[in-house]
Each structure stands twice: as C-alpha cells, then as structure tokens.
Design a protein around this motif. Structure first.
Motif, mmCIF file in Angstrom:
data_model
loop_
_atom_site.group_PDB
_atom_site.id
_atom_site.type_symbol
_atom_site.label_atom_id
_atom_site.label_comp_id
_atom_site.label_asym_id
_atom_site.label_seq_id
_atom_site.Cartn_x
_atom_site.Cartn_y
_atom_site.Cartn_z
ATOM 1 N N MET A 21 54.824 49.964 157.306
ATOM 2 C CA MET A 21 53.979 50.223 156.323
ATOM 3 C C MET A 21 52.589 49.258 157.149
ATOM 4 O O MET A 21 51.912 50.721 157.299
ATOM 5 N N SER A 22 52.151 49.448 157.908
ATOM 6 C CA SER A 22 51.439 49.262 159.284
ATOM 7 C C SER A 22 51.641 50.207 160.349
ATOM 8 O O SER A 22 51.234 50.876 160.890
ATOM 9 N N THR A 23 52.929 51.306 160.696
ATOM 10 C CA THR A 23 53.145 52.119 161.355
ATOM 11 C C THR A 23 52.782 53.247 160.703
ATOM 12 O O THR A 23 51.934 54.051 160.813
ATOM 13 N N ALA A 24 52.447 53.216 159.459
ATOM 14 C CA ALA A 24 52.446 54.393 158.347
ATOM 15 C C ALA A 24 50.681 54.313 158.347
ATOM 16 O O ALA A 24 50.011 55.684 158.379
ATOM 17 N N PHE A 25 50.426 53.330 158.387
ATOM 18 C CA PHE A 25 48.672 53.040 158.115
ATOM 19 C C PHE A 25 48.278 53.243 159.474
ATOM 20 O O PHE A 25 46.949 54.114 159.930
ATOM 21 N N ALA A 26 48.880 52.769 160.038
ATOM 22 C CA ALA A 26 48.266 52.978 161.874
ATOM 23 C C ALA A 26 48.053 54.684 162.496
ATOM 24 O O ALA A 26 47.347 55.149 163.048
ATOM 25 N N GLU A 27 49.279 55.404 161.687
ATOM 26 C CA GLU A 27 49.799 56.986 162.004
ATOM 27 C C GLU A 27 48.034 57.788 161.321
ATOM 28 O O GLU A 27 47.379 59.055 161.432
ATOM 29 N N ARG A 28 48.334 57.224 160.118
ATOM 30 C CA ARG A 28 46.970 57.848 159.420
ATOM 31 C C ARG A 28 45.793 57.731 160.249
ATOM 32 O O ARG A 28 45.060 58.122 159.962
ATOM 33 N N GLU A 29 45.445 56.171 160.367
ATOM 34 C CA GLU A 29 43.955 56.003 161.229
ATOM 35 C C GLU A 29 43.877 56.761 162.305
ATOM 36 O O GLU A 29 42.655 57.653 162.992
ATOM 37 N N ARG A 30 45.391 57.391 163.379
ATOM 38 C CA ARG A 30 44.949 57.775 164.518
ATOM 39 C C ARG A 30 44.339 59.045 163.901
ATOM 40 O O ARG A 30 43.328 59.424 165.510
ATOM 41 N N GLU A 31 45.310 60.215 163.395
ATOM 42 C CA GLU A 31 45.239 61.524 162.866
ATOM 43 C C GLU A 31 43.286 60.835 162.080
ATOM 44 O O GLU A 31 42.088 61.981 162.933
ATOM 45 N N ARG A 32 43.006 60.275 160.724
ATOM 46 C CA ARG A 32 41.869 60.779 161.163
ATOM 47 C C ARG A 32 41.069 60.110 162.190
ATOM 48 O O ARG A 32 39.415 60.577 162.695
ATOM 49 N N ARG A 33 40.656 59.148 163.087
ATOM 50 C CA ARG A 33 39.663 58.793 163.800
ATOM 51 C C ARG A 33 39.683 59.750 164.929
ATOM 52 O O ARG A 33 39.227 60.075 165.956
ATOM 53 N N GLY A 34 40.968 61.371 165.459
ATOM 54 C CA GLY A 34 41.056 61.572 166.335
ATOM 55 C C GLY A 34 41.471 61.298 167.595
ATOM 56 O O GLY A 34 41.025 61.761 168.829
ATOM 57 N N LEU A 35 42.290 60.353 167.800
ATOM 58 C CA LEU A 35 43.026 59.287 168.491
ATOM 59 C C LEU A 35 43.822 59.956 168.469
ATOM 60 O O LEU A 35 45.306 59.476 169.565
ATOM 61 N N ASP A 36 44.779 61.234 168.723
ATOM 62 C CA ASP A 36 46.212 62.010 168.214
ATOM 63 C C ASP A 36 46.319 62.341 170.264
ATOM 64 O O ASP A 36 44.912 62.324 170.412
ATOM 65 N N GLY A 37 47.355 61.920 170.795
ATOM 66 C CA GLY A 37 47.082 61.630 172.134
ATOM 67 C C GLY A 37 46.212 60.730 173.163
ATOM 68 O O GLY A 37 46.335 60.618 174.588
ATOM 69 N N ILE A 38 46.151 59.675 172.159
ATOM 70 C CA ILE A 38 45.589 58.915 172.966
ATOM 71 C C ILE A 38 46.215 57.492 172.569
ATOM 72 O O ILE A 38 46.213 55.878 172.995
ATOM 73 N N VAL A 39 46.548 57.423 171.170
ATOM 74 C CA VAL A 39 47.436 55.832 171.111
ATOM 75 C C VAL A 39 48.033 56.882 170.949
ATOM 76 O O VAL A 39 48.950 56.997 169.674
ATOM 77 N N GLU A 40 49.506 55.863 171.135
ATOM 78 C CA GLU A 40 50.640 55.652 170.933
ATOM 79 C C GLU A 40 51.890 54.913 169.711
ATOM 80 O O GLU A 40 50.700 53.356 170.429
ATOM 81 N N ILE A 41 51.930 54.902 168.790
ATOM 82 C CA ILE A 41 52.557 54.336 168.198
ATOM 83 C C ILE A 41 54.067 54.374 167.912
ATOM 84 O O ILE A 41 54.985 54.965 167.983
#
Length: 147
Positions: A21-41
C-alpha cells in the motif's frame, strides 16, 4: 528541480500488505509532485508472501489502485543500505545499524491488515496514505533546498 537521486524503501516481513500500500501511494505522490527520475521507490520483505493479501487488493481498489498483479519480493540488506529513507511497517526484522548508517529509518508501527475486517484495513490504508504524503513533503523540501 534537481538531478538528486533519492531512494525510498517500504519494507516489512511479507511485503503483502502495508508495504505494498505504501509503495502504491508513494508512486502516486512521486507522479503528482513531478519527482519522476528523482525519487526511486523500492519495496520488499524479509520473508515475502506468495501474493498481496486479498483484503489489501480490495481496499486499494476502492482508492483507484490495482495491486492484483503485484508480487511480493525479497529485499536485501544491501538494497536497504543504499536508501536515503526506509519505512518499516512495525514488523521489521531490519538489520541495519541505525547508529552507523546514513539511512533515515522510520518505523511506522502499523497493524498488519491480514485478518482484519474491511473497515480496519481502510483505516490502515488511510493512515499509510497520510504517512506517505508527509514523507513526500519532507522529500520535496529536501529536493527544493538541495536543487
């Protein structure tokens, strides 16, 4: 932004409930905040289950996530030591030395959703959502100040 690479891991014993569940929410947060390529989960467990718990799949579907195809995986100490943040779910057998490690370890001490009714699992899900959002507030601040 910045080219800072931040590694975040969500781990527990089975990698079949809370960490998924944490990973799914983190992936959504990463996308919403434009942190793709910056945050690896990363996610994993010390003794992974065969599949994500059915009750977890069900309550996450209510929040527009499909975890039915996710498979719990083993996570190594080396992977965890390479992270900036590690969130354990309250069932950790984590063997990192917190005193000599640069890893920011968070023990979220969450109930295992397996065996609980849907209402309790929804409460756990919502607490995870809030904790992941708060963690990403910190990460976003770190990225902003380091960039």
């Amino acid at each position: 932004m910045t080219d800072t690479q931040i590694r975040v891991a969500f781990m527990c014993v089975q990698n079949a409930g809370r960490s998924q569940m944490s990973t799914a929410f983190a992936e959504r947060e990463r996308e919403r905040r434009g942190l793709d390529g910056i945050v690896e989960i990363l996610t994993g467990g010390t003794h992974p289950a065969e599949h994500v718990h059915d009750v977890v799949v069900e309550v996450m579907r209510e929040a527009d996530f499909d975890l039915s195809e996710r498979t719990p995986r083993k996570i190594s100490t080396a992977e965890l030591e390479s992270c900036d943040y590690v969130a354990t779910m309250g069932c950790s057998t984590l063997e990192l030395d917190a005193d000599s490690s640069d890893v920011d370890i968070r023990d979220w001490a969450l109930d295992d959703p397996d065996g609980h009714d849907l209402d309790r699992v929804r409460e756990i899900r919502d607490e995870i959502r809030d904790r992941v959002s708060a963690l990403f507030d910190e990460i976003e601040q770190e990225v902003t100040t380091s960039g």
